[in-house]
Scaffold this motif. Structure first.
Motif, PDB file in Angstrom:
ATOM      1  N   THR A 114     -52.660  15.988  31.592  1.00 39.68           N
ATOM      2  CA  THR A 114     -53.336  16.665  30.486  1.00 39.68           C
ATOM      3  C   THR A 114     -54.790  16.266  30.422  1.00 39.68           C
ATOM      4  OG1 THR A 114     -51.296  16.783  29.174  1.00 39.68           O
ATOM      5  CG2 THR A 114     -53.373  16.971  27.978  1.00 39.68           C
ATOM      6  N   GLY A 162     -47.773  13.663  23.151  1.00 44.93           N
ATOM      7  CA  GLY A 162     -49.002  13.872  22.396  1.00 44.93           C
ATOM      8  C   GLY A 162     -49.665  12.561  22.011  1.00 44.93           C
ATOM      9  N   HIS A 212     -48.597  20.416  22.701  1.00 40.42           N
ATOM     10  CA  HIS A 212     -47.467  19.541  23.049  1.00 40.42           C
ATOM     11  C   HIS A 212     -46.271  19.904  22.182  1.00 40.42           C
ATOM     12  CE1 HIS A 212     -50.115  17.243  25.592  1.00 40.42           C
ATOM     13  NE2 HIS A 212     -50.988  17.292  24.611  1.00 40.42           N
ATOM     14  N   SER A 241     -47.462  22.044  28.216  1.00 40.79           N
ATOM     15  CA  SER A 241     -46.160  22.062  27.561  1.00 40.79           C
ATOM     16  C   SER A 241     -45.299  23.213  28.041  1.00 40.79           C
ATOM     17  CB  SER A 241     -46.355  22.116  26.045  1.00 40.79           C
ATOM     18  OG  SER A 241     -45.142  21.887  25.372  1.00 40.79           O
TER      19      SER A 241
END
Length: 324
Positions: A114, A162, A212, A241
């Motif tokens: 990410t 997250g 997320h 996600s």
């Protein structure tokens, strides 16, 4: 004497993307459970082979009501992964079958990916690299990159992954805010995440948005034309996600109309896409082929934990991570 008294427990693995099933077989052998890999993951085959098994181990196969209704002895369906939208939870619940997943693997890998694609997008790294590969050396192309420190990094969904992303964002001097109806402000505050209860206010405020969330009826296309219209024109969106969280046509239009600055995604609504998706042709978009969860260690961890979840449930009746 019952069927369970005279028969060895059995598991059917519906499908696999792995090079072999030796790891799964090893776990099940240790636990005295018979194992079979289905030669096909179509509904007819799974219905036939699954008729008398005690468990299903599922990777990407669709396990809908048409399969579940034919499972006569199944006690548990384990999805080898975090998401479980390829298993019909309602049908499983009607049959009294518990569904479980593996939510506690690859957290570092997804958080690293990410932030990696976020940095590549924010710093224009992929575009600059492509320019050099084609013989253009123009440092001025890098001047549009924003300074990250002091900007607001928003987490839409503040679960375990997250929160790992938040730690990385804070290391770069970003202020982290989150929107998650299932996390309290107090709990997020302990992670130095400021909770914003109102989704519209959250979208208004963030400079960078990272998704997320699980994909379900409530979250499908949560980022659509309306949501994009609330965001800053300088905002970037990151999604590692589920692809269905974003209405991709709305995102494409927002990008080409300069109503959003860029997007970095590891997931698409259709995987694999039919050829190169339109989004991939834009310079301010980065797309990787659903690889955020992968590393040299994460795949073996997933396979082992998923198999152990099957064995645990068959022996004790209770999985560690039920989802229905």
């Amino acid at each position: 004497m019952t069927r369970d008294d005279i028969m060895t427990a059995s598991v059917l693995m519906t499908d696999t993307i792995f090079p072999d099933t030796s790891l799964e077989q090893s776990v099940f052998k240790e636990n005295g459970i018979d194992f079979e890999l289905s030669p096909s993951h179509d509904a007819a085959t799974l219905s036939e082979l699954g008729r008398d098994v005690d468990a299903l181990l599922v990777v990407y196969a669709q396990v809908g009501a048409d399969v579940i209704d034919n499972l006569n002895h199944c006690k548990v369906i384990v999805r080898a992964g975090i998401g479980y939208n390829n298993v019909d939870l309602e049908a499983a619940s009607r049959k009294g079958i518990v569904v479980a997943n593996v939510p506690d693997y690859c957290q570092d890998e997804v958080a690293d990916h990410t932030f990696g694609i976020f940095l590549a997008l924010a710093r224009n790294i992929c575009h600059l690299n492509e320019q050099v590969r084609h013989g253009t050396w123009n440092a001025n192309d890098g001047k549009s990159a924003p300074r990250l420190r002091g900007k607001t990094f928003g987490l839409l969904g503040c679960g375990a992954i997250g929160q790992q992303v938040a730690k990385r964002a804070m290391a770069f001097g970003l202020n982290v805010v989150g929107h998650d109806p299932y996390s309290s402000a107090e709990a997020l505050s302990r992670q130095n995440i400021h909770k914003i209860d109102d989704l519209n206010e959250f979208l208004d405020e963030v400079d960078y948005l990272s998704l997320h969330l699980p994909l379900n009826d409530q979250t499908a296309h949560i980022i659509d034309k309306s949501a994009l219209g609330r965001m800053k024109e300088s905002a970037l969106i990151i999604n590692t996600s589920r692809g269905g969280l974003i209405e991709e046509d709305d995102l494409y239009n927002a990008l080409i109309e300069n109503r959003i600055a860029g997007a970095a995604m590891d997931v698409l609504e259709r995987e694999p896409p039919h050829g190169a998706p339109a989004l991939s042709r834009l310079d301010n978009v980065i797309i990787t082929p659903h690889t955020a969860f992968l590393s040299q260690d994460s795949v073996s961890e997933l396979r082992r934990k998923a198999s152990q979840e099957v064995a645990r449930t068959l022996h004790s009746g209770t999985p560690a991570h039920p989802v229905n």
